[in-house]
Design a protein around this motif. Structure first.
Motif, PDB file in Angstrom:
ATOM      1  N   LEU A   1       0.821  -1.211   0.000  1.00  0.00           N
ATOM      2  CA  LEU A   1       0.000   0.000   0.000  1.00  0.00           C
ATOM      3  C   LEU A   1       0.853   1.259   0.000  1.00  0.00           C
ATOM      4  N   ALA A   2       1.909   1.281   0.801  1.00  0.00           N
ATOM      5  CA  ALA A   2       2.803   2.441   0.824  1.00  0.00           C
ATOM      6  C   ALA A   2       3.501   2.605  -0.525  1.00  0.00           C
ATOM      7  N   ALA A   3       3.926   1.504  -1.117  1.00  0.00           N
ATOM      8  CA  ALA A   3       4.572   1.551  -2.434  1.00  0.00           C
ATOM      9  C   ALA A   3       3.586   2.036  -3.491  1.00  0.00           C
ATOM     10  N   ARG A   4       2.371   1.543  -3.440  1.00  0.00           N
ATOM     11  CA  ARG A   4       1.353   1.943  -4.415  1.00  0.00           C
ATOM     12  C   ARG A   4       1.036   3.433  -4.301  1.00  0.00           C
ATOM     13  N   ASP A   5       0.916   3.924  -3.050  1.00  0.00           N
ATOM     14  CA  ASP A   5       0.634   5.343  -2.847  1.00  0.00           C
ATOM     15  C   ASP A   5       1.773   6.219  -3.368  1.00  0.00           C
ATOM     16  N   PHE A   6       3.002   5.828  -3.075  1.00  0.00           N
ATOM     17  CA  PHE A   6       4.157   6.580  -3.562  1.00  0.00           C
ATOM     18  C   PHE A   6       4.182   6.574  -5.084  1.00  0.00           C
ATOM     19  N   ASN A   7       3.965   5.408  -5.674  1.00  0.00           N
ATOM     20  CA  ASN A   7       3.983   5.260  -7.128  1.00  0.00           C
ATOM     21  C   ASN A   7       2.900   6.100  -7.790  1.00  0.00           C
ATOM     22  N   ALA A   8       1.742   6.196  -7.166  1.00  0.00           N
ATOM     23  CA  ALA A   8       0.634   6.962  -7.732  1.00  0.00           C
ATOM     24  C   ALA A   8       0.933   8.457  -7.747  1.00  0.00           C
ATOM     25  N   GLN A   9       1.774   8.916  -6.823  1.00  0.00           N
ATOM     26  CA  GLN A   9       2.078  10.347  -6.733  1.00  0.00           C
ATOM     27  C   GLN A   9       3.235  10.764  -7.628  1.00  0.00           C
ATOM     28  N   ALA A  10       4.005   9.829  -8.102  1.00  0.00           N
ATOM     29  CA  ALA A  10       5.188  10.152  -8.904  1.00  0.00           C
ATOM     30  C   ALA A  10       4.929   9.822 -10.373  1.00  0.00           C
ATOM     31  N   GLU A  11       5.285  10.720 -11.235  1.00  0.00           N
ATOM     32  CA  GLU A  11       5.150  10.492 -12.677  1.00  0.00           C
ATOM     33  C   GLU A  11       6.315   9.647 -13.185  1.00  0.00           C
ATOM     34  N   GLY A  12       6.051   8.812 -14.141  1.00  0.00           N
ATOM     35  CA  GLY A  12       7.116   8.066 -14.813  1.00  0.00           C
ATOM     36  C   GLY A  12       7.765   6.982 -13.987  1.00  0.00           C
ATOM     37  N   THR A  13       7.040   6.440 -13.007  1.00  0.00           N
ATOM     38  CA  THR A  13       7.618   5.408 -12.148  1.00  0.00           C
ATOM     39  C   THR A  13       6.984   4.048 -12.426  1.00  0.00           C
ATOM     40  N   LEU A  14       7.639   3.037 -11.915  1.00  0.00           N
ATOM     41  CA  LEU A  14       7.183   1.664 -12.063  1.00  0.00           C
ATOM     42  C   LEU A  14       7.359   0.953 -10.725  1.00  0.00           C
ATOM     43  N   LEU A  15       6.305   0.321 -10.238  1.00  0.00           N
ATOM     44  CA  LEU A  15       6.330  -0.422  -8.979  1.00  0.00           C
ATOM     45  C   LEU A  15       6.569  -1.892  -9.293  1.00  0.00           C
ATOM     46  N   LEU A  16       7.543  -2.479  -8.611  1.00  0.00           N
ATOM     47  CA  LEU A  16       7.933  -3.867  -8.858  1.00  0.00           C
ATOM     48  C   LEU A  16       8.012  -4.644  -7.542  1.00  0.00           C
ATOM     49  N   PRO A  17       7.689  -5.935  -7.567  1.00  0.00           N
ATOM     50  CA  PRO A  17       7.844  -6.750  -6.361  1.00  0.00           C
ATOM     51  C   PRO A  17       9.270  -7.283  -6.247  1.00  0.00           C
ATOM     52  N   PHE A  18       9.728  -7.449  -5.012  1.00  0.00           N
ATOM     53  CA  PHE A  18      11.020  -8.079  -4.746  1.00  0.00           C
ATOM     54  C   PHE A  18      10.886  -8.859  -3.443  1.00  0.00           C
ATOM     55  N   LYS A  19      10.893 -10.156  -3.554  1.00  0.00           N
ATOM     56  CA  LYS A  19      10.675 -11.040  -2.406  1.00  0.00           C
ATOM     57  C   LYS A  19       9.398 -10.618  -1.690  1.00  0.00           C
ATOM     58  N   LYS A  20       9.488 -10.193  -0.434  1.00  0.00           N
ATOM     59  CA  LYS A  20       8.289  -9.755   0.287  1.00  0.00           C
ATOM     60  C   LYS A  20       8.214  -8.241   0.381  1.00  0.00           C
ATOM     61  N   GLN A  21       9.006  -7.566  -0.430  1.00  0.00           N
ATOM     62  CA  GLN A  21       9.039  -6.114  -0.434  1.00  0.00           C
ATOM     63  C   GLN A  21       8.663  -5.601  -1.815  1.00  0.00           C
ATOM     64  N   PHE A  22       8.722  -4.278  -1.938  1.00  0.00           N
ATOM     65  CA  PHE A  22       8.370  -3.633  -3.201  1.00  0.00           C
ATOM     66  C   PHE A  22       9.322  -2.475  -3.429  1.00  0.00           C
ATOM     67  N   PHE A  23       9.622  -2.204  -4.680  1.00  0.00           N
ATOM     68  CA  PHE A  23      10.451  -1.041  -4.978  1.00  0.00           C
ATOM     69  C   PHE A  23       9.871  -0.289  -6.172  1.00  0.00           C
ATOM     70  N   VAL A  24      10.107   1.015  -6.151  1.00  0.00           N
ATOM     71  CA  VAL A  24       9.617   1.896  -7.204  1.00  0.00           C
ATOM     72  C   VAL A  24      10.828   2.525  -7.867  1.00  0.00           C
ATOM     73  N   VAL A  25      10.857   2.454  -9.185  1.00  0.00           N
ATOM     74  CA  VAL A  25      11.965   2.998  -9.969  1.00  0.00           C
ATOM     75  C   VAL A  25      11.427   3.984 -10.993  1.00  0.00           C
ATOM     76  N   GLU A  26      12.322   4.823 -11.488  1.00  0.00           N
ATOM     77  CA  GLU A  26      11.985   5.637 -12.653  1.00  0.00           C
ATOM     78  C   GLU A  26      11.894   4.658 -13.821  1.00  0.00           C
ATOM     79  N   ARG A  27      10.714   4.539 -14.399  1.00  0.00           N
ATOM     80  CA  ARG A  27      10.441   3.519 -15.416  1.00  0.00           C
ATOM     81  C   ARG A  27      11.424   3.565 -16.583  1.00  0.00           C
ATOM     82  N   GLN A  28      11.649   4.730 -17.137  1.00  0.00           N
ATOM     83  CA  GLN A  28      12.526   4.844 -18.309  1.00  0.00           C
ATOM     84  C   GLN A  28      13.969   4.498 -17.956  1.00  0.00           C
ATOM     85  N   ASP A  29      14.455   4.970 -16.805  1.00  0.00           N
ATOM     86  CA  ASP A  29      15.821   4.656 -16.373  1.00  0.00           C
ATOM     87  C   ASP A  29      15.995   3.152 -16.177  1.00  0.00           C
TER      88      ASP A  29
END
Length: 187
Positions: A109-137
């Motif tokens: 939920l925290a990852a999804r909220d952060f991702n929704a507020q940032a333009e050009g990002t991508l939310l990805l799963p990693f094990k039991k966590q989540f990370f958000v990156v600049e999609r194009q980078d």
């Protein structure tokens, strides 16, 4: 490659892991040095000889290279059976990602909220966590050309933003296949 054009992708990444394991198994039996190097650590750990090598051993090597615990773990995630709270493996993270500004979250939920507020990002799963990156980078660093999602009601492509909410659909499976092809060496 547009993700929306992928047909029947429900098991394409999982099938690719099986194909890669079979190719690795065949290459090992043909005494190809690169294949034997990939399997050597597991063989030493299990105390098996080259003559004892089985397909299941090659499946284990392939799935570990992809960031999964074992073949059953890989099968569960790639077949669309994982749920929030499960270990999603490390398929979407590589060492090339370490240089990027990644935002890490322990909860979706925290990852999804952060991702929704940032333009050009991508939310990805990693094990039991989540990370958000600049999609194009991220896509540039991994040489991936997959960032489009299905078309919207107006016929315009929407941008892939969240691989967790897209889990087990054609876009997720195509992205998983692209990562699999990126991570695994050719046999």
């Amino acid at each position: 490659m547009k993700l929306a054009n992928m047909k029947d992708s429900s098991a394409i990444a999982l099938n690719e892991t099986k194909i890669r394991a079979k190719k690795l198994f065949k290459a090992c039996h043909q005494d190809e040095p690169s294949a034997k190097r990939r399997i050597a650590t597991l063989m030493a750990k299990l105390g098996i000889l080259h003559s004892d090598l089985q397909l299941k051993h090659c499946q284990q090597v392939i799935t570990r290279e992809l960031g999964f615990i074992d073949f059953h773990h890989c099968q569960r995630v790639l077949s669309g059976q994982a749920i929030l709270g499960d270990d999603w493996g490390g398929l979407f993270h590589t060492k090339q990602c370490d240089t990027l500004l990644n935002h890490w979250f322990t909860g979706y939920l925290a990852a999804r909220d952060f991702n929704a507020q940032a333009e050009g990002t991508l939310l990805l799963p990693f094990k039991k966590q989540f990370f958000v990156v600049e999609r194009q980078d991220y896509c540039n660093a991994l040489n991936l050309h997959i960032i489009s999602q299905q078309v919207d009601n107006a016929g315009e492509p929407t941008i892939l933003r969240d691989l967790v909410s897209s889990y087990a659909n054609a876009d997720w499976n195509a992205f998983a296949l692209a990562m699999l092809q990126h991570k695994l060496p050719k046999v």
